[in-house]
Design a protein around this motif. Structure first.
Motif, PDB file in Angstrom:
ATOM      1  N   THR A 106       0.817  -1.207   0.000  1.00  0.00           N
ATOM      2  CA  THR A 106       0.000   0.000   0.000  1.00  0.00           C
ATOM      3  C   THR A 106       0.858   1.268   0.000  1.00  0.00           C
ATOM      4  OG1 THR A 106      -0.141  -0.186   2.380  1.00  0.00           O
ATOM      5  CG2 THR A 106      -1.962  -1.100   1.115  1.00  0.00           C
ATOM      6  N   SER A 107       2.080   1.185   0.517  1.00  0.00           N
ATOM      7  CA  SER A 107       2.948   2.367   0.510  1.00  0.00           C
ATOM      8  C   SER A 107       3.442   2.702  -0.897  1.00  0.00           C
ATOM      9  CB  SER A 107       4.171   2.137   1.406  1.00  0.00           C
ATOM     10  OG  SER A 107       3.783   1.654   2.658  1.00  0.00           O
ATOM     11  N   HIS A 130      -3.170  -3.916  -6.680  1.00  0.00           N
ATOM     12  CA  HIS A 130      -2.403  -3.391  -5.551  1.00  0.00           C
ATOM     13  C   HIS A 130      -2.142  -4.452  -4.497  1.00  0.00           C
ATOM     14  CE1 HIS A 130      -2.355   0.870  -6.606  1.00  0.00           C
ATOM     15  NE2 HIS A 130      -3.554   0.673  -7.129  1.00  0.00           N
ATOM     16  N   ASP A 131      -1.027  -4.281  -3.765  1.00  0.00           N
ATOM     17  CA  ASP A 131      -0.777  -5.008  -2.523  1.00  0.00           C
ATOM     18  C   ASP A 131      -0.642  -6.510  -2.732  1.00  0.00           C
ATOM     19  OD1 ASP A 131      -0.348  -5.067   0.221  1.00  0.00           O
ATOM     20  OD2 ASP A 131      -2.466  -5.204   0.715  1.00  0.00           O
ATOM     21  N   HIS A 138       0.577 -16.171  -2.906  1.00  0.00           N
ATOM     22  CA  HIS A 138      -0.710 -16.612  -3.467  1.00  0.00           C
ATOM     23  C   HIS A 138      -1.540 -15.417  -3.944  1.00  0.00           C
ATOM     24  CE1 HIS A 138      -1.387 -15.736   0.785  1.00  0.00           C
ATOM     25  NE2 HIS A 138      -2.627 -15.451   0.454  1.00  0.00           N
ATOM     26  N   ARG A 139      -1.344 -14.245  -3.319  1.00  0.00           N
ATOM     27  CA  ARG A 139      -2.092 -13.072  -3.778  1.00  0.00           C
ATOM     28  C   ARG A 139      -1.753 -12.742  -5.226  1.00  0.00           C
ATOM     29  NH1 ARG A 139      -0.610  -9.021   1.108  1.00  0.00           N
ATOM     30  NH2 ARG A 139       1.433  -9.775   0.455  1.00  0.00           N
ATOM     31  N   ARG A 143      -3.899 -13.816  -9.331  1.00  0.00           N
ATOM     32  CA  ARG A 143      -4.197 -12.793 -10.340  1.00  0.00           C
ATOM     33  C   ARG A 143      -3.444 -13.009 -11.655  1.00  0.00           C
ATOM     34  NH1 ARG A 143      -5.101 -11.496  -5.484  1.00  0.00           N
ATOM     35  NH2 ARG A 143      -6.785 -10.046  -4.924  1.00  0.00           N
ATOM     36  N   TYR A 184      12.996   1.397   4.979  1.00  0.00           N
ATOM     37  CA  TYR A 184      13.896   2.200   5.810  1.00  0.00           C
ATOM     38  C   TYR A 184      15.222   1.450   5.935  1.00  0.00           C
ATOM     39  CZ  TYR A 184      12.166  -1.156   9.219  1.00  0.00           C
ATOM     40  OH  TYR A 184      11.825  -2.312   9.860  1.00  0.00           O
TER      41      TYR A 184
ATOM     42  N   ALA B 203       8.315 -10.964   7.112  1.00  0.00           N
ATOM     43  CA  ALA B 203       8.772 -10.630   8.457  1.00  0.00           C
ATOM     44  C   ALA B 203       9.613 -11.731   9.080  1.00  0.00           C
ATOM     45  CB  ALA B 203       7.571 -10.348   9.340  1.00  0.00           C
ATOM     46  N   GLY B 204      10.679 -11.309   9.779  1.00  0.00           N
ATOM     47  CA  GLY B 204      11.433 -12.224  10.603  1.00  0.00           C
ATOM     48  C   GLY B 204      12.594 -12.927   9.925  1.00  0.00           C
TER      49      GLY B 204
ATOM     50  N   ALA C  15      -5.935  -2.255  -0.361  1.00  0.00           N
ATOM     51  CA  ALA C  15      -5.051  -3.278   0.205  1.00  0.00           C
ATOM     52  C   ALA C  15      -5.653  -4.642  -0.027  1.00  0.00           C
ATOM     53  CB  ALA C  15      -4.851  -3.049   1.708  1.00  0.00           C
ATOM     54  N   VAL C  16      -4.772  -5.650  -0.191  1.00  0.00           N
ATOM     55  CA  VAL C  16      -5.212  -7.033  -0.311  1.00  0.00           C
ATOM     56  C   VAL C  16      -4.685  -7.743   0.930  1.00  0.00           C
ATOM     57  CG1 VAL C  16      -5.072  -9.167  -1.644  1.00  0.00           C
ATOM     58  CG2 VAL C  16      -5.157  -6.961  -2.833  1.00  0.00           C
ATOM     59  N   VAL C  17      -5.580  -8.009   1.887  1.00  0.00           N
ATOM     60  CA  VAL C  17      -5.150  -8.532   3.179  1.00  0.00           C
ATOM     61  C   VAL C  17      -4.957 -10.045   3.087  1.00  0.00           C
ATOM     62  CG1 VAL C  17      -5.684  -8.651   5.633  1.00  0.00           C
ATOM     63  CG2 VAL C  17      -6.445  -6.677   4.274  1.00  0.00           C
ATOM     64  N   ASP C  18      -3.772 -10.477   3.506  1.00  0.00           N
ATOM     65  CA  ASP C  18      -3.429 -11.903   3.511  1.00  0.00           C
ATOM     66  C   ASP C  18      -4.024 -12.522   4.771  1.00  0.00           C
ATOM     67  OD1 ASP C  18      -2.223 -14.390   3.616  1.00  0.00           O
ATOM     68  OD2 ASP C  18      -0.184 -13.646   3.513  1.00  0.00           O
ATOM     69  N   TYR C  32       1.944  -2.497   9.022  1.00  0.00           N
ATOM     70  CA  TYR C  32       3.011  -1.483   9.095  1.00  0.00           C
ATOM     71  C   TYR C  32       2.339  -0.133   8.865  1.00  0.00           C
ATOM     72  CZ  TYR C  32       7.408   0.845   7.635  1.00  0.00           C
ATOM     73  OH  TYR C  32       8.496   1.683   7.512  1.00  0.00           O
ATOM     74  N   PRO C  34       3.269   3.301   8.719  1.00  0.00           N
ATOM     75  CA  PRO C  34       3.654   4.459   7.899  1.00  0.00           C
ATOM     76  C   PRO C  34       3.029   4.431   6.504  1.00  0.00           C
ATOM     77  CG  PRO C  34       5.563   3.651   9.100  1.00  0.00           C
ATOM     78  CD  PRO C  34       4.450   2.660   9.314  1.00  0.00           C
ATOM     79  N   GLY C  35       2.456   5.556   6.098  1.00  0.00           N
ATOM     80  CA  GLY C  35       1.852   5.657   4.774  1.00  0.00           C
ATOM     81  C   GLY C  35       0.390   5.251   4.728  1.00  0.00           C
ATOM     82  N   LYS C  36      -0.173   4.825   5.864  1.00  0.00           N
ATOM     83  CA  LYS C  36      -1.587   4.458   5.889  1.00  0.00           C
ATOM     84  C   LYS C  36      -2.350   5.431   6.790  1.00  0.00           C
ATOM     85  CE  LYS C  36      -0.852  -0.505   5.131  1.00  0.00           C
ATOM     86  NZ  LYS C  36       0.560  -0.715   5.550  1.00  0.00           N
ATOM     87  N   ARG C  60       5.052   0.581  14.350  1.00  0.00           N
ATOM     88  CA  ARG C  60       5.512   1.912  13.939  1.00  0.00           C
ATOM     89  C   ARG C  60       4.361   2.925  13.816  1.00  0.00           C
ATOM     90  NH1 ARG C  60      11.331   1.987  11.553  1.00  0.00           N
ATOM     91  NH2 ARG C  60      12.068   0.325  12.907  1.00  0.00           N
ATOM     92  N   SER C 212      15.333  -2.131  13.333  1.00  0.00           N
ATOM     93  CA  SER C 212      14.147  -2.972  13.237  1.00  0.00           C
ATOM     94  C   SER C 212      14.037  -3.939  14.412  1.00  0.00           C
ATOM     95  CB  SER C 212      14.127  -3.731  11.904  1.00  0.00           C
ATOM     96  OG  SER C 212      12.845  -4.310  11.743  1.00  0.00           O
ATOM     97  N   PHE C 214      11.386  -4.768  15.513  1.00  0.00           N
ATOM     98  CA  PHE C 214      10.260  -5.597  15.088  1.00  0.00           C
ATOM     99  C   PHE C 214      10.736  -6.872  14.392  1.00  0.00           C
ATOM    100  CE2 PHE C 214       7.525  -6.711  11.480  1.00  0.00           C
ATOM    101  CZ  PHE C 214       6.410  -7.156  12.181  1.00  0.00           C
ATOM    102  N   THR C 215      11.647  -6.734  13.422  1.00  0.00           N
ATOM    103  CA  THR C 215      12.111  -7.921  12.702  1.00  0.00           C
ATOM    104  C   THR C 215      12.812  -8.892  13.643  1.00  0.00           C
ATOM    105  OG1 THR C 215      12.376  -6.650  10.684  1.00  0.00           O
ATOM    106  CG2 THR C 215      13.513  -8.745  10.780  1.00  0.00           C
ATOM    107  N   LEU C 218      10.225 -10.833  15.458  1.00  0.00           N
ATOM    108  CA  LEU C 218       9.596 -11.844  14.594  1.00  0.00           C
ATOM    109  C   LEU C 218      10.547 -13.011  14.331  1.00  0.00           C
ATOM    110  CD1 LEU C 218       6.700 -11.771  13.081  1.00  0.00           C
ATOM    111  CD2 LEU C 218       7.414  -9.828  14.469  1.00  0.00           C
TER     112      LEU C 218
END
Lengths: 234, 234, 234, 234, 234, 234, 234, 234
Positions: A106-107, A130-131, A138-139, A143, A184, B203-204, C15-18, C32, C34-36, C60, C212, C214-215, C218
């Motif tokens: 999405t960014s 998008h995204d 699989h996303r 498609r 980043y 991630a991770g 967005a396409v949510v997994d 994440y 930033p940007g949303k 973040r 990070s 966060f990483t 994870l």
């Protein structure tokens, strides 16, 4: 309209406008807004509108300047999320080339929107996906049929830019990769995605500058010029 | 064997051997061959064999030096493609941790072999999957069931390093990514893959130095130490 | 809750949510921020909460956005210093793995806090050790017994990042090094610490992206997935 | 020939050959020679020839290896200056697209030759223009009519890479820029040309990796796939 | 011997020898061998020996050239492992300052040897400590008493260069850090160690160029000039 | 005051204060202000004042924070242009070491002031020479007699950093070079001066981090520790 | 000799020779030897000699190739240390422009020789001053009168490149700085000297590529064209 | 006015003003405004005006500071778009040299204006040509006659900087290239243009720092000093 004897450039003092470009390249010079005042932009657009027949575009124009220019020069369409101002946009018909813009996250959306909006204004049939980053592959795979209908695919991705390689492995048509400054640290403002796309293991991927949805759209437009030339009726 | 009163290091003049490491970390100091003569390597290995009970390894050792050292110190196993010399290797049994090494291309094979050979010598159950880069993503997807049996996955890839992100999106266990110096130009001797892996959208993922199959194997070994500690019988 | 026939992704347009990730990896996609916009974050979190059983995290996220999202979606815990928002956090029990976060200086604290807070929300038993840089190595040595109880150690350090090498020489379990952007000049916003950690003379250190936390959390979490699989009742 | 039920990949142990690529992308996987033995190359080529109908290529193959492989697998054409080995080359007919390769200096010739030879083997109508760098711009201007007949232009240049911008200002069709490692000092082995091409002031230029005439040819080939799809009889 | 009216430089055509330096700085110009023929080196050394009273040094001289120069100009001492040739070395007496050279690994030995050999020739009391990298920190801690007897400590380390920070935290006297090109990948030929040492969290560390044991020895020598000036009899 | 049985560190929760450093190194830990609140700084200073006898310093502290801390902890001296706060400064007497700080341009003044102020607080006899860049080399040459009275010279310069080489050619005592971020474009925020100083053709120059007048002062202080140890009465 | 109707370029197949350059710029195209065979060089030189009246040059030509070309095309002068081959050199007369080449060290000599030899062949009055680096600034100061007689000064220096700033502060005429790849480590193959020269604190210094004595000589030549145009009799 | 016995520098405490520079170089020291207060600038200008006869300049001065200094020191001319303040400007007469400033795009205008304004103040005859980038090469070609009248050409360009190569191929006089920070992404704040200009395929181009119109003007000015010396009446 530029005829055979028309001058090839018009000197406005602060700028020398190339009014021959539509004849040479099928599209007027696109005005890059940063560093120009609304009055300067207006003067250049006026010159371009008078000298050409087709679309005239201003790229990377911020909201206030866009409003001011649009008010002074009627007929403008403003694509705010793509920072684009356009006059005399073309309309896609059934012969239009199909440009598909695929974005990883999405960014990356603003850059993808610029690619899509410029392509639309130039008369191409645009699809946006998008995204669909590779963290959930699989996303993307869901498609593939839509992807395979494209004549040209623009892939927009930041961070590690892996989407370009994955997409290029799934389609046979041109893939133009746009790295974005998303991320980043080691993403280094898009440099990592840029280098990764240039090093893609999928053969035949081409790359443009960081965050330049505009360049990708123009590259796609060049492709459409080639496609149309080769049609029996092109 | 290092007991409670044993010295923690042995000074050979040209080197101070850390003979306490097996006690602290479950594995003797690994001898890094570049810059050492066969005689120096032999002296260090002799010291390590005397002071420890478990495996003793020499990494990055070239053919001639390996032959010379192996002749002087019987009992060595030489993994030529992994540039590894080992004494007292452990054997994987039914409780062994499953380490899966996945490589993107045939050029990444030597690095993958180093990761696999070191893991094998340390007693882990190793599986190798080669040449499954994202340019033909079905090659990876066809092997998902095998991937998902792993306790730890080591991903070895050069160029744009996209395989790490794709794999990490398919498994839940630790993924250690090894960038390789495969590629040319914008691949920058592995730097692009390194940065791409650090910027992974999955991630991770953790990353080790360029071409260091050895570090990945040691990182996997550290993971096995943690896994074993937490077993009821561990 | 995602069942066998549940869709693997939900398309929200932007967005396409997994929604398959908890099944694949034991943890829902982390948002994440930033940007949303807060509204976009809220929509994604709502989708994730509906499709999963376990924790849902936003990383973040800055103060104002966090407040706005938390008000709209009750049940959130806000870890302000870690810029983390969480729903349905897990609670560490006696089988929880022990994650120890070690930071070199007080400036590295925010990154260390992110690693610790994310680990805590995921149900691990977290210990934090702050301000034990190698300039006064006795501060670290005094804490070796605490360090050696960890199942995994996250080392957070900026400047020259030497702490990762020192810690990795003292423990046998996985060490995940997080370089921070602490320092100035030749510290190059964390790049120096990143490269130093990748070049560590202590074997088996793995590294994640600059700042990070966060990483790293994870990566530690992936380890727990491996540990649980290998338990008799795992 | 790959039919509907054909396997998508063949596992040779040291390589997993993607035998589905001709179906997906209209061209078999191209074998990248560096790091492979002649025997390995031969085995992969044999697999590809059996599984496909069209051309099979080996790129970046040095003289001795080329001779050995060509002797073992009859029917090969060897383009020594392009380091290319090809089986079953296509022949350009009247519907072939016109690929023009323009090189800035005589030192850029090997890279230009690779782009031209690969394009030729794939059945395109190739024109080569050499040594028209911008230091004597009239050399380029004298060739504008030839340039404007192209369907796609590949520009090969090292040093400051200015030729790409100059050419792209003169044609309307796709321009694929290939930076070369020609030059010394501040040319940084092609990095300067690469960055300059990415920053081109001429809109719509796309760029490939340093010295990769091969990638440029494949990018041009992707264009032909798009053109053919859009033809009434395509 | 250079007196008050002596010329300050001697022009040999290919070189202008600064014969005033011993008077200004207490040590004759040191001849840097790379790029000079043995005959040129000999001519410069002859000039320096005639114009000064103290030691004359040639640095970075390879074996064959050293042999040739030493044969032509009797009285030379050749330190082969330090690539050093010296005439009229000074001998350390009880007033000599104590220079301690500490090296992280066996691969750092040649650089450490250069620092030690040059310091020895200049009349300082040199101690060498090898192979005490931070991966086994006890090796360093066991040698703290020896370290604390030094007047100046030269720390030689490659890879992540962490040893400089650790040593500087243990002594109060000047620490001159020498990064070495030991390591691979992200060690970037010594750049990582260089940047890490410049970013040291231990206050007051100074740094010299990569692999320049010579510069470190000269920096230590400058310190002796300051010490001697401040002595009652200095 | 830290005695033999005193604790070596005090844990304040957010910081572990090394209260043993004055004993080890003759100077208490210096508090680096960025990233700490005035309250945190105050707590650390209070701890340090209680545990030591000598000076206590806070570096890089901005105006408002300095005022707040100084008000809460009486006895502070504030050197605003050096961003330094100090308690219990030492006073230079006739045995004081002479530290000369030389700056190339007026833009380098703040960094030079930090080096001078810290040196002054530590009890050294400081001389400052400003604005003597090599563009007008006579300005430097006119000050050679003053330069030659120094025991240690700190050279502060940005842009191309040439002053360090020029000064080091004129004095025999230690030269500590501080690159500054003065300049633009190719000066790269001080990186160019840093690299130039490390590559100095004048032998024995040592270098510290960009803009770090503080580190240079501490390096000079270490030199004074060595000088004093070697005095008959030292 | 190229007249008004003469062709502006000659196409040799492998090269398009610009035979108009002497008319436009007062000097024929200079042949850059690397990457060309002796036969190719010979063909280009033959073309240039036929089409022009003045000097013809081949730069960067190694010994064997030079011998072969010189034998085939009589009249050549070979400046081996400058890797230069020249036909029809001009001779300096009393109106010749005075070009002074100043080099910092003996290792910079080959680059300085290239600048001097090319300038000499073009008819300028060349003076060379070697080995006057800033480590012994008096060597430079002693030569100021000679420097001040120059019309143009070329400064050749590696390592930190400080000589350019020092010289430019002493003369009023154009200074062209040539960084060399002399040095090691942080000298980065000439990049440090390049950046330092671009950041010079002495106003009006211009810079050319690393090791390019040739470019400096051509820049000096351009200056002479301007000087001569402005003479009453020019 | 500085005579034979006049002091060569004036020490203002915060600055040591080089009042000998007009004698040595024909132009007083130019005051670089960043980092100086209006009062400091005023004091330096006052000193310079008293000690010299010719123009006195302040560069890179922002609006408010310029107004304040100009009010305090009458006689100033303020070139706001060039950020320049000047006293006692010279006037171009018929012997003035002709400086032509060519800029690629409208965004490069401020840098071009600085080069032009400084040149004008120094008494040269300045011509400006704007917006003639190579994307429309005919704009440049149409202006060749004007270009060829110049004695020196300053080329100002950002992005890929190709204009410098194109211009240098068209004129015989000195070409000073100024890279600008125009562009984004791979333009790297002017670094790409800088490297491209240094790597120009057009022989004899010299380069100055990024955005430094000032340095280019001073380089042009140095040329005038050489021209005047060589005139019969010079």
């Amino acid at each position: 309209m530029a005829g055979g004897d028309a001058p090839r450039s018009v000197d406005l003092g602060f700028a020398v406008v190339d009014v021959d470009r539509e004849r040479r390249q099928g599209l007027a010079e696109v005005v890059y807004a940063p560093g120009k005042t609304p009055a300067q932009i207006g003067a250049i657009v006026t010159t371009l509108l008078a000298a050409h027949d087709g679309p005239v575009l201003v790229s990377r124009i911020e909201g206030d300047a866009a409003t001011e220019v649009a008010r002074a020069l009627p007929g403008a369409t403003h694509h705010a999320d793509a920072r684009l101002l356009a006059w005399r946009p073309r309309v896609a018909d059934e012969t239009a080339i199909r440009v598909t813009v695929v974005a990883a996250g999405t960014s990356d959306r603003p850059v993808a929107r610029e690619a899509a909006a410029v392509s639309g204004v130039l008369g191409h049939a645009v699809t946006e996906i998008h995204d669909v980053g590779v963290a959930g592959i699989h996303r993307l795979l869901d498609r593939v049929p839509r992807l395979q209908q494209a004549d040209v695919v623009v892939v927009v991705a930041g961070m590690e830019g892996a989407l370009a390689s994955a997409v290029a492995g799934l389609v046979e048509v041109p893939v133009v990769a746009v790295p974005t400054s998303t991320g980043y640290g080691a993403a280094f403002e898009g440099v990592t995605a840029l280098l990764a796309m240039l090093s893609s293991c999928s053969a035949g991927v081409t790359v443009v500058n960081i965050d330049s949805g505009f360049t990708a759209a123009l590259a796609a437009h060049r492709l459409t010029r080639a496609i149309r030339r080769r049609r029996p009726s092109g």
